[in-house]
Each structure stands twice: as structure tokens, then as C-alpha cells.
Design a protein around this motif. Structure first.
Motif, PDB file in Angstrom:
ATOM      1  N   LEU A   3       0.832  -1.193   0.000  1.00 26.68           N
ATOM      2  CA  LEU A   3       0.000   0.000   0.000  1.00 26.68           C
ATOM      3  C   LEU A   3       0.872   1.250   0.000  1.00 26.68           C
ATOM      4  O   LEU A   3       0.548   2.246  -0.652  1.00 26.68           O
ATOM      5  CB  LEU A   3      -0.913  -0.004   1.229  1.00 26.68           C
ATOM      6  CG  LEU A   3      -1.829   1.215   1.404  1.00 26.68           C
ATOM      7  CD1 LEU A   3      -2.781   1.342   0.224  1.00 26.68           C
ATOM      8  CD2 LEU A   3      -2.597   1.119   2.720  1.00 26.68           C
ATOM      9  N   VAL A   4       2.010   1.168   0.704  1.00 24.85           N
ATOM     10  CA  VAL A   4       2.937   2.303   0.736  1.00 24.85           C
ATOM     11  C   VAL A   4       3.436   2.618  -0.667  1.00 24.85           C
ATOM     12  O   VAL A   4       3.534   3.779  -1.066  1.00 24.85           O
ATOM     13  CB  VAL A   4       4.128   2.002   1.674  1.00 24.85           C
ATOM     14  CG1 VAL A   4       5.184   3.108   1.577  1.00 24.85           C
ATOM     15  CG2 VAL A   4       3.650   1.850   3.110  1.00 24.85           C
ATOM     16  N   LEU A  45       0.958   7.443  -6.283  1.00 21.85           N
ATOM     17  CA  LEU A  45      -0.124   8.407  -6.451  1.00 21.85           C
ATOM     18  C   LEU A  45       0.319   9.817  -6.064  1.00 21.85           C
ATOM     19  O   LEU A  45      -0.062  10.793  -6.726  1.00 21.85           O
ATOM     20  CB  LEU A  45      -1.338   7.980  -5.618  1.00 21.85           C
ATOM     21  CG  LEU A  45      -2.052   6.707  -6.099  1.00 21.85           C
ATOM     22  CD1 LEU A  45      -3.171   6.324  -5.135  1.00 21.85           C
ATOM     23  CD2 LEU A  45      -2.614   6.904  -7.506  1.00 21.85           C
ATOM     24  N   LEU A  46       1.109   9.934  -4.998  1.00 25.73           N
ATOM     25  CA  LEU A  46       1.611  11.249  -4.594  1.00 25.73           C
ATOM     26  C   LEU A  46       2.543  11.822  -5.664  1.00 25.73           C
ATOM     27  O   LEU A  46       2.483  13.013  -5.985  1.00 25.73           O
ATOM     28  CB  LEU A  46       2.335  11.150  -3.252  1.00 25.73           C
ATOM     29  CG  LEU A  46       1.449  10.885  -2.029  1.00 25.73           C
ATOM     30  CD1 LEU A  46       2.306  10.709  -0.782  1.00 25.73           C
ATOM     31  CD2 LEU A  46       0.445  12.018  -1.832  1.00 25.73           C
ATOM     32  N   LEU A  76       1.894   2.025  -3.506  1.00 26.18           N
ATOM     33  CA  LEU A  76       0.805   2.631  -4.274  1.00 26.18           C
ATOM     34  C   LEU A  76       0.616   4.096  -3.890  1.00 26.18           C
ATOM     35  O   LEU A  76       0.460   4.965  -4.763  1.00 26.18           O
ATOM     36  CB  LEU A  76      -0.496   1.866  -4.034  1.00 26.18           C
ATOM     37  CG  LEU A  76      -1.753   2.466  -4.679  1.00 26.18           C
ATOM     38  CD1 LEU A  76      -1.587   2.573  -6.193  1.00 26.18           C
ATOM     39  CD2 LEU A  76      -2.986   1.650  -4.324  1.00 26.18           C
ATOM     40  N   ILE A  77       0.644   4.386  -2.592  1.00 21.61           N
ATOM     41  CA  ILE A  77       0.483   5.766  -2.123  1.00 21.61           C
ATOM     42  C   ILE A  77       1.599   6.645  -2.672  1.00 21.61           C
ATOM     43  O   ILE A  77       1.365   7.780  -3.103  1.00 21.61           O
ATOM     44  CB  ILE A  77       0.454   5.815  -0.580  1.00 21.61           C
ATOM     45  CG1 ILE A  77      -0.823   5.133  -0.067  1.00 21.61           C
ATOM     46  CG2 ILE A  77       0.533   7.247  -0.083  1.00 21.61           C
ATOM     47  CD1 ILE A  77      -0.878   4.997   1.440  1.00 21.61           C
ATOM     48  N   ARG A  78       2.826   6.114  -2.666  1.00 18.41           N
ATOM     49  CA  ARG A  78       3.952   6.884  -3.195  1.00 18.41           C
ATOM     50  C   ARG A  78       3.753   7.191  -4.678  1.00 18.41           C
ATOM     51  O   ARG A  78       3.996   8.308  -5.127  1.00 18.41           O
ATOM     52  CB  ARG A  78       5.263   6.126  -2.995  1.00 18.41           C
ATOM     53  CG  ARG A  78       6.499   6.987  -3.217  1.00 18.41           C
ATOM     54  CD  ARG A  78       7.773   6.196  -3.114  1.00 18.41           C
ATOM     55  NE  ARG A  78       8.031   5.444  -4.346  1.00 18.41           N
ATOM     56  CZ  ARG A  78       9.180   4.828  -4.610  1.00 18.41           C
ATOM     57  NH1 ARG A  78      10.149   4.841  -3.736  1.00 18.41           N
ATOM     58  NH2 ARG A  78       9.351   4.182  -5.742  1.00 18.41           N
TER      59      ARG A  78
END
Length: 368
Positions: free
Chosen positions: A245-246, A252-253, A248-250
Motif C-alpha cells: 500500500l505504501v 499516487l503522490l 501505491l500511495i507513493r
């Protein structure tokens, strides 16, 4: 450990000089050459350091005639890499010499591509070093990646023949490089609604069985070693390295940052278009296959995630005051330390400590 940190510090200092001073062409080439020689020696003179050490070491020792190259091309070692290995193996049985040749070619292509794809080459080189150190040892795919990145200048210059020939050569070193063909069609401006629509469509399709069907179809079309790999990847499915998940978040950011600043940076650096679209395609690739073919995402996304280093470096074009850039470099330096440890986190025991033919020679590393 000290070897890596000293390299990061040196590249960071060069990046700071690059952003704060107006370098002459001679000064720039001198500094660039210093880093090239340093990194080539560091990577070329390593021993039992990096992933897949034994498989590539054994492959080199066993590649004593053309028949072995042909056999290996069927079971997984692409024929381009096989001939490259055989050529050097015909001259010497010293694996260090092979690694030096590999590092010389690999980093020559990377350094040349970096000058074309980044407005601040030392900064992007810093990011490239720390984010890709964890795949050190993936000999075939690293050469394929370097050839592909070098080919991008021909996509930008619309020299189709040269671009496709280079991608085909990269394909002969690692099958996954075939996906790089899409870059020829990515040097264009996309409307914002098109970008969002493509991402949503990729996310939706990724939740269906269509990606598996498409992947199998491509494998059947290519045949040979490619078909063999498709079968393996399909059997593994989501059993490969997990996509966090980390992560994916990276992604997206990063996407939000690159997307918001798109117009302002393209007006100053036209190459940003193909870099951004490549990253966008990689995000779509992630959405398409992360739910069904995790290992494919891990292998194929390298050709798109690498655009992060050039895109991040491009953001500094928005800081016109050199004093402001100084603080950004300090932030990037701290972030690069984090990226370094993240890059090697899965197999940190294969990288720490650094072992070379002159350094930590007595250290016993478990490679089995």
C-alpha cells in the motif's frame, strides 16, 4: 555501507554545485567523468554483492560454447545476453572482467541517456543510484533498461528506425523490454480528462480477467523463451513479491505532483512530456496487473518507474532562485538515504556490507 554513503554524498555535492553554480562544459564533463569511473569501479569490482549472484556467476562459467547459449535461450537466458556472455567468456574466465565490461556498457548508456532526459543530470543521477541499487545483479534486465533509456532520444527526435532497432536489441537481453515500444507514441500532450479517463479505465479493467488473457496472448505470439516466461509468470500470479500500500500511495503522490506541475515544466523542458506519459503508463500498468500478475508488475514496471528520477529532478525548474534550490537539494539528499535503504530492504543481506575484490574480502555471505 560506507562505500554507498560516500557515493551518495559525492553525487549530492556535485548536484549542489550544479544547481548553485554555472559550470563550464569542461568542468561539467570532468565531474561527470569522475562519477562514471567511480560507479563503474564500485559496481564492476564487487564480489558476491547483489541479487542473483550465483545464477549469473554459474551461467558465465558454463557458457563455453554456442550450443550452451542456444540451450539457455530456450530455458530463460535471452540469446542477446547469451552471446554477450559468450563473447567475454571466450576471452577470459575471470568473472570480475565480465562485471567490469557489464558496468562500463551499462553506465555509459545510463549516463548518456541521463544527460538527455534530465535538466539537472547530477540530481537525477543521485536518485537513479539510490532507487536502482536494489536491483543490482539483475544483469540481463539492467542492460535492457540501459539500452531502452538510451533509445528514448530517438523517440523524442522521431527517428523511428533507430528507436525500434535499439528496443529490439534490448528485447534480446530481456524479454520485458518489448513493452518499451509504447514510448514512441508517448511524446505528445494529453488532455487532463484523457489522463484521468485512462487511469480509471485501467483500474476497472485490472479488476477483470482480461489482463491475464491479454498477457497469455502476447506470450503465444512471441513464442520461445517469451512463452516459457509467460507460463511461469501466470503460474506464479500474485505469488511474487507483494505490492505494498505504501508503494501505491507513493506512486499516487508522485503522480499528483508531476500532474499539477505539468504545464509549467513542459514550457521549460519539452522532454517532460514523454517522461510524464511514461510514468502515467506505468501507473496504468500497475492498475492493470497488480491484482492478477504481481510478478509482471515487479518486472515490467522498472521501465516506467525509472522516469521518477528524471521527473523529480525536473521539478527544480520551478525554483528559479538558486538559494531555494540549495534547500531542495538538502531535502533530496535526506530523501535519497531513505530511498537507498528502501531499495535494498528486501535483500539487504546481499548488499550490506559491500563486498568487493579489494574490500571486505574475508566476509562470508550466504548466497544459497
Amino acid at each position: 555501507m560506507e562505500i554507498y554513503i560516500c557515493t551518495i554524498v559525492l553525487i549530492s555535492l556535485f548536484a549542489l554545485v550544479e544547481l548553485r553554480c554555472k559550470l563550464t562544459n569542461v568542468e561539467y564533463k570532468f565531474m561527470y567523468s569522475i562519477l562514471y569511473v567511480l560507479i563503474v569501479l564500485q559496481i564492476g569490482l564487487r564480489w558476491e554483492t547483489g541479487t542473483d549472484w550465483m545464477s549469473y556467476y554459474n551461467n558465465f562459467q558454463d557458457t563455453v560454447d554456442i550450443d550452451i547459449v542456444l540451450v539457455n535461450s530456450v530455458i530463460g537466458f535471452e540469446i542477446g545476453y547469451g552471446f554477450f556472455t559468450f563473447l567475454i567468456r571466450s576471452l577470459t574466465n575471470n568473472y570480475t572482467i565480465f562485471l567490469l565490461f557489464h558496468a562500463i556498457i551499462y553506465y555509459y548508456l545510463i549516463f548518456q541517456a541521463n544527460k538527455k532526459l534530465s535538466p539537472f543530470p547530477f540530481l537525477s543521477l543521485l536518485l537513479f543510484y539510490v532507487t536502482n541499487i536494489g536491483v543490482l545483479g539483475s544483469n540481463r534486465q539492467l542492460l535492457a533498461l540501459a539500452i531502452c533509456l538510451y533509445s528514448l532520444k530517438f523517440a523524442i527526435e522521431r527517428k523511428a528506425v533507430k528507436f525500434f532497432i535499439l528496443v529490439f536489441i534490448a528485447f534480446l537481453f530481456h524479454t520485458t523490454a518489448i513493452i518499451f515500444i509504447v514510448y514512441y507514441f508517448l511524446y505528445r500532450d494529453l488532455k487532463k480528462y484523457q489522463i484521468i479517463s485512462v487511469l480509471l479505465l485501467a483500474f476497472i479493467i485490472g479488476k477483470t480477467s482480461l489482463p491475464n488473457v491479454l498477457f497469455s496472448g502476447v506470450g503465444n505470439f512471441l513464442g520461445g523463451a517469451s512463452l516459457s516466461k509467460v507460463d511461469v509468470y501466470s503460474e506464479i500470479g500474485t505469488g511474487g513479491d507483494s505490492l505494498t500500500l505504501v508503494g501505491l500511495i507513493r506512486r499516487l503522490l508522485y503522480f499528483i505532483l508531476f500532474f499539477v506541475n505539468y504545464d509549467a515544466i513542459v514550457s521549460k523542458f519539452k522532454e517532460y512530456k514523454i517522461l510524464f506519459n511514461g510514468f502515467l503508463f506505468g501507473l496504468c500498468f500497475y492498475f492493470l496487473f497488480s491484482s492478477s500478475l504481481t510478478i509482471l508488475v515487479n518486472r515490467g514496471s522498472l521501465y516506467f518507474n525509472v522516469m521518477e528520477v528524471f521527473l523529480i529532478a525536473s521539478q527544480l525548474l520551478l525554483f528559479t532562485v538558486k538559494a531555494d534550490r540549495k534547500y531542495i537539494v538538502l531535502i533530496v539528499f535526506a530523501y535519497s538515504i531513505y530511498l537507498f535503504f528502501q531499495s535494498i530492504s528486501v535483500y539487504s543481506d546481499l548488499f550490506l556490507p559491500y563486498k568487493g575484490i579489494f574490500i571486505n574480502t574475508e566476509y562470508k555471505r550466504n548466497l544459497y
